[in-house]
Design a protein around this motif. Structure first.
Motif, PDB file in Angstrom:
ATOM      1  N   ALA A 171     102.642  27.280  13.530  1.00  0.00           N
ATOM      2  CA  ALA A 171     101.441  27.150  14.364  1.00  0.00           C
ATOM      3  C   ALA A 171     101.641  26.162  15.514  1.00  0.00           C
ATOM      4  CB  ALA A 171     100.266  26.720  13.504  1.00  0.00           C
ATOM      5  N   LYS A 172     102.885  26.007  15.947  1.00  0.00           N
ATOM      6  CA  LYS A 172     103.166  24.980  16.959  1.00  0.00           C
ATOM      7  C   LYS A 172     102.631  25.330  18.341  1.00  0.00           C
ATOM      8  CE  LYS A 172     107.845  26.831  17.716  1.00  0.00           C
ATOM      9  NZ  LYS A 172     109.289  26.503  17.666  1.00  0.00           N
ATOM     10  N   TYR A 173     102.184  26.582  18.534  1.00  0.00           N
ATOM     11  CA  TYR A 173     101.635  26.966  19.842  1.00  0.00           C
ATOM     12  C   TYR A 173     100.115  27.144  19.797  1.00  0.00           C
ATOM     13  CZ  TYR A 173     106.543  28.008  20.806  1.00  0.00           C
ATOM     14  OH  TYR A 173     107.912  27.918  20.959  1.00  0.00           O
ATOM     15  N   ILE A 174      99.497  26.782  18.670  1.00  0.00           N
ATOM     16  CA  ILE A 174      98.044  26.915  18.546  1.00  0.00           C
ATOM     17  C   ILE A 174      97.405  25.530  18.654  1.00  0.00           C
ATOM     18  CG2 ILE A 174      96.132  27.681  17.100  1.00  0.00           C
ATOM     19  CD1 ILE A 174      97.978  29.661  15.787  1.00  0.00           C
ATOM     20  N   PHE A 233     101.917  36.516  15.535  1.00  0.00           N
ATOM     21  CA  PHE A 233     103.190  36.756  16.217  1.00  0.00           C
ATOM     22  C   PHE A 233     103.412  35.747  17.344  1.00  0.00           C
ATOM     23  CE2 PHE A 233     105.429  39.040  19.723  1.00  0.00           C
ATOM     24  CZ  PHE A 233     106.682  39.022  19.136  1.00  0.00           C
ATOM     25  N   LEU A 234     102.380  35.505  18.133  1.00  0.00           N
ATOM     26  CA  LEU A 234     102.517  34.568  19.248  1.00  0.00           C
ATOM     27  C   LEU A 234     102.672  33.130  18.782  1.00  0.00           C
ATOM     28  CD1 LEU A 234      99.926  36.002  21.801  1.00  0.00           C
ATOM     29  CD2 LEU A 234     102.412  36.163  21.894  1.00  0.00           C
ATOM     30  N   SER A 235     102.229  32.845  17.566  1.00  0.00           N
ATOM     31  CA  SER A 235     102.373  31.480  17.050  1.00  0.00           C
ATOM     32  C   SER A 235     103.748  31.247  16.434  1.00  0.00           C
ATOM     33  CB  SER A 235     101.289  31.191  16.016  1.00  0.00           C
ATOM     34  OG  SER A 235     101.476  31.983  14.856  1.00  0.00           O
ATOM     35  N   GLY A 236     104.621  32.260  16.469  1.00  0.00           N
ATOM     36  CA  GLY A 236     105.999  32.069  16.042  1.00  0.00           C
ATOM     37  C   GLY A 236     106.412  32.805  14.791  1.00  0.00           C
ATOM     38  N   ARG A 237     105.523  33.555  14.198  1.00  0.00           N
ATOM     39  CA  ARG A 237     105.875  34.291  12.980  1.00  0.00           C
ATOM     40  C   ARG A 237     106.521  35.626  13.313  1.00  0.00           C
ATOM     41  NH1 ARG A 237     101.038  32.908   8.651  1.00  0.00           N
ATOM     42  NH2 ARG A 237     100.742  30.743   9.307  1.00  0.00           N
ATOM     43  N   ALA A 238     107.148  36.228  12.297  1.00  0.00           N
ATOM     44  CA  ALA A 238     107.823  37.507  12.503  1.00  0.00           C
ATOM     45  C   ALA A 238     106.816  38.588  12.875  1.00  0.00           C
ATOM     46  CB  ALA A 238     108.583  37.901  11.244  1.00  0.00           C
ATOM     47  N   LEU A 243      97.130  19.814  18.285  1.00  0.00           N
ATOM     48  CA  LEU A 243      97.644  20.863  17.407  1.00  0.00           C
ATOM     49  C   LEU A 243      96.605  21.203  16.342  1.00  0.00           C
ATOM     50  CD1 LEU A 243     101.399  20.022  16.713  1.00  0.00           C
ATOM     51  CD2 LEU A 243     100.495  22.185  17.557  1.00  0.00           C
ATOM     52  N   PHE A 244      96.376  22.474  16.159  1.00  0.00           N
ATOM     53  CA  PHE A 244      95.385  22.895  15.180  1.00  0.00           C
ATOM     54  C   PHE A 244      95.834  22.554  13.770  1.00  0.00           C
ATOM     55  CE2 PHE A 244      93.901  26.411  12.334  1.00  0.00           C
ATOM     56  CZ  PHE A 244      92.605  25.948  12.190  1.00  0.00           C
ATOM     57  N   ASP A 245      97.113  22.783  13.457  1.00  0.00           N
ATOM     58  CA  ASP A 245      97.654  22.500  12.122  1.00  0.00           C
ATOM     59  C   ASP A 245      99.054  21.939  12.286  1.00  0.00           C
ATOM     60  OD1 ASP A 245      98.453  22.362   9.521  1.00  0.00           O
ATOM     61  OD2 ASP A 245      97.925  24.417   8.995  1.00  0.00           O
ATOM     62  N   SER A 246      99.154  20.632  12.297  1.00  0.00           N
ATOM     63  CA  SER A 246     100.453  19.975  12.528  1.00  0.00           C
ATOM     64  C   SER A 246     101.403  20.128  11.349  1.00  0.00           C
ATOM     65  CB  SER A 246     100.240  18.486  12.826  1.00  0.00           C
ATOM     66  OG  SER A 246      99.551  17.858  11.743  1.00  0.00           O
ATOM     67  N   PHE A 247     100.880  20.591  10.189  1.00  0.00           N
ATOM     68  CA  PHE A 247     101.732  20.752   9.008  1.00  0.00           C
ATOM     69  C   PHE A 247     102.340  22.155   8.918  1.00  0.00           C
ATOM     70  CE2 PHE A 247      98.712  17.383   7.918  1.00  0.00           C
ATOM     71  CZ  PHE A 247      99.583  16.378   7.508  1.00  0.00           C
ATOM     72  N   LEU A 294      96.143  29.418  22.808  1.00  0.00           N
ATOM     73  CA  LEU A 294      97.583  29.596  22.616  1.00  0.00           C
ATOM     74  C   LEU A 294      98.284  29.118  23.873  1.00  0.00           C
ATOM     75  CD1 LEU A 294      97.621  33.143  21.011  1.00  0.00           C
ATOM     76  CD2 LEU A 294      98.528  31.094  19.936  1.00  0.00           C
ATOM     77  N   ALA A 295      99.242  28.216  23.730  1.00  0.00           N
ATOM     78  CA  ALA A 295      99.941  27.676  24.899  1.00  0.00           C
ATOM     79  C   ALA A 295     101.317  27.188  24.492  1.00  0.00           C
ATOM     80  CB  ALA A 295      99.141  26.539  25.521  1.00  0.00           C
ATOM     81  N   LYS A 296     102.246  27.218  25.451  1.00  0.00           N
ATOM     82  CA  LYS A 296     103.606  26.742  25.179  1.00  0.00           C
ATOM     83  C   LYS A 296     103.619  25.228  25.040  1.00  0.00           C
ATOM     84  CE  LYS A 296     108.378  27.309  26.743  1.00  0.00           C
ATOM     85  NZ  LYS A 296     109.268  27.881  27.790  1.00  0.00           N
ATOM     86  N   GLU A 297     102.789  24.562  25.816  1.00  0.00           N
ATOM     87  CA  GLU A 297     102.681  23.110  25.749  1.00  0.00           C
ATOM     88  C   GLU A 297     101.215  22.718  25.558  1.00  0.00           C
ATOM     89  OE1 GLU A 297     104.478  21.473  29.211  1.00  0.00           O
ATOM     90  OE2 GLU A 297     106.475  22.229  28.746  1.00  0.00           O
ATOM     91  N   LYS A 298     101.005  21.524  25.020  1.00  0.00           N
ATOM     92  CA  LYS A 298      99.652  21.077  24.696  1.00  0.00           C
ATOM     93  C   LYS A 298      98.810  20.870  25.949  1.00  0.00           C
ATOM     94  CE  LYS A 298      98.773  16.793  23.280  1.00  0.00           C
ATOM     95  NZ  LYS A 298      97.603  16.318  24.056  1.00  0.00           N
ATOM     96  N   PRO A 299      97.699  21.617  26.080  1.00  0.00           N
ATOM     97  CA  PRO A 299      96.817  21.412  27.229  1.00  0.00           C
ATOM     98  C   PRO A 299      96.048  20.092  27.093  1.00  0.00           C
ATOM     99  CG  PRO A 299      96.467  23.558  26.184  1.00  0.00           C
ATOM    100  CD  PRO A 299      97.255  22.724  25.243  1.00  0.00           C
TER     101      PRO A 299
END
Length: 391
Positions: free
Chosen positions: A248-251, A379-384, A240-244, A230-235
């Motif tokens: 999941a933009k932080y996974i 939650f950390l990936s952006g969901r409620a 991206l694990f799932d670009s669709f 999990l990261a704010k920017e791509k290491p």
């Protein structure tokens, strides 16, 4: 309050650390499963050869032969029941079951004196009231009362079915050249827990129980070839694990080669769980007319069970949990007992009263509007943080 709570937790964990070190000669790990599997491997008899299976054997052990506990409700019921639990069922199975070791050999004949796994066709002329649990050729869990079925079973289950009057036709299979058990290991845990001055539920007894029940779990572990972060920017080196999925933009993930660990022994886990399932089902079959309910390591009858060996201390024996208490049994993982025990898988049981179960018996199924907290990864990936659900 938070500081006092943290201080109390610190002292508790230091006590746990001391117990674990004295018992296993190892340092405390993040999970009890991590400690337990290494303690288990340290205590495997020296002359036993354990090998991680590969190919078809591994597929079968992680597929149709990897099943959970036996769970069945014979009927809906309201009235007195006698419920019994197996003392430390999975620890006891390590001592009582014939566990596979050595080389694995393919065969078209049944080797009844060696632990093995076989493709079989099972059938029972006279239907049983206690169905057998298996997975079909598509890996779907099913119960059969005797209808002709094709599946993969361990020798423990094959012998259990033969004893119960089933016809078992062996097609092909694999067997291990040798067998072993963990008698000395389990005897030690049993003695420590039963003779501790603080009782079986004291600090030592609690940790001994945890080690025994979790010792085999990681034998069934499977590792992915993906590593997640999990990261704010791509290491660097990750994608991206799932670009669709916009949530999941932080996974991020990257591929890595996973290697089997020496304790990746699914044959051990499969045989231990098969043993416990057969012990529970055998107890039910003995008094099938009064059998009410079973779940993993417990069983309930509509009258006192006189065929069970009762011992509140010995691992593998049965102990009385309820003696004539009123039960309302709805189905699998759904029942109420006057002692305060309530089960209703998927429901918030603290909001269910006895009347809910009475109505449920009449066909009035309770409904709940639930507010469920999402797990930390979602939650950390952006969901409620919370999700509403109607059950």
């Amino acid at each position: 309050y938070a500081e006092r709570d943290s201080e109390g937790l610190y002292h508790a964990m230091k006590k746990v650390e001391t117990i674990i070190h004295d018992l296993t000669d190892r340092e405390l790990k993040p999970t009890v499963g991590n400690i337990a599997i290494h303690y288990f491997m340290d205590n495997v008899p020296k002359d036993v050869s354990l090998k991680t299976p590969h190919g078809r054997v591994a597929e079968l052990l992680h597929g149709p032969l990897k099943r959970g506990g036996y769970c069945w409700a014979a009927k809906q019921y309201q009235g007195p029941a006698w419920k019994y639990d197996i003392n430390q069922a999975y620890a006891a199975a390590m001592r009582d079951a014939k566990l596979p070791c050595g080389d694995v050999v393919h065969t078209n004949d049944y080797e009844n004196d060696k632990p093995g796994i076989y493709s079989v066709v099972i059938q029972r002329k006279r239907k049983t009231k206690v169905p057998f649990y298996y997975k079909d050729v598509d890996g779907i869990g099913k119960f059969t009362t005797g209808l002709k079925s094709k599946c993969w079973l361990t020798t423990i289950e094959i012998e259990h079915l033969k004893q119960d009057g089933w016809n078992v036709e062996v097609i092909t299979g694999y067997y291990w050249a040798e067998s072993f058990n963990m008698e000395r290991f389990v005897n030690k845990l049993e003695k420590l827990r039963s003779t501790d001055k603080d009782g079986p539920s004291g600090p030592l007894g609690t940790m001994v129980k945890a080690l025994g029940n979790n010792a085999y779990g990681k034998t069934l572990e499977q590792l992915w070839d993906n590593e997640f972060i999990l990261a704010k920017e791509k290491p660097e080196g990750y994608e991206l694990f799932d670009s669709f999925d916009p949530h999941a933009k932080y996974i991020f993930a990257r591929e890595r080669k996973s290697f089997d660990k020496k304790y990746h022994l699914p044959q051990i886990g499969a045989f231990i769980t098969a043993h416990v399932r057969c012990v529970v089902r055998e107890a039910a079959v003995y008094d099938e007319d009064n059998f009410l309910y079973a779940d993993t390591d417990c069983i309930a009858f509509s009258r006192k069970a006189r065929h069970l060996h009762l011992d509140p201390i010995r691992y593998g024996s049965w102990k009385v949990e309820n003696a004539g208490d009123t039960f309302i049994i709805i189905g699998k993982k759904a029942y109420w007992c006057e002692d305060g025990t309530t089960k209703a898988k998927g429901m918030m049981v603290k909001h269910l009263s006895k009347q809910h179960y009475v109505d449920w018996l009449k066909g009035i199924i309770p409904e709940q509007d639930q507010l469920q907290r999402q797990n930390i990864l979602k939650f950390l990936s952006g969901r409620a943080m919370f999700n509403t659900l109607k059950r």
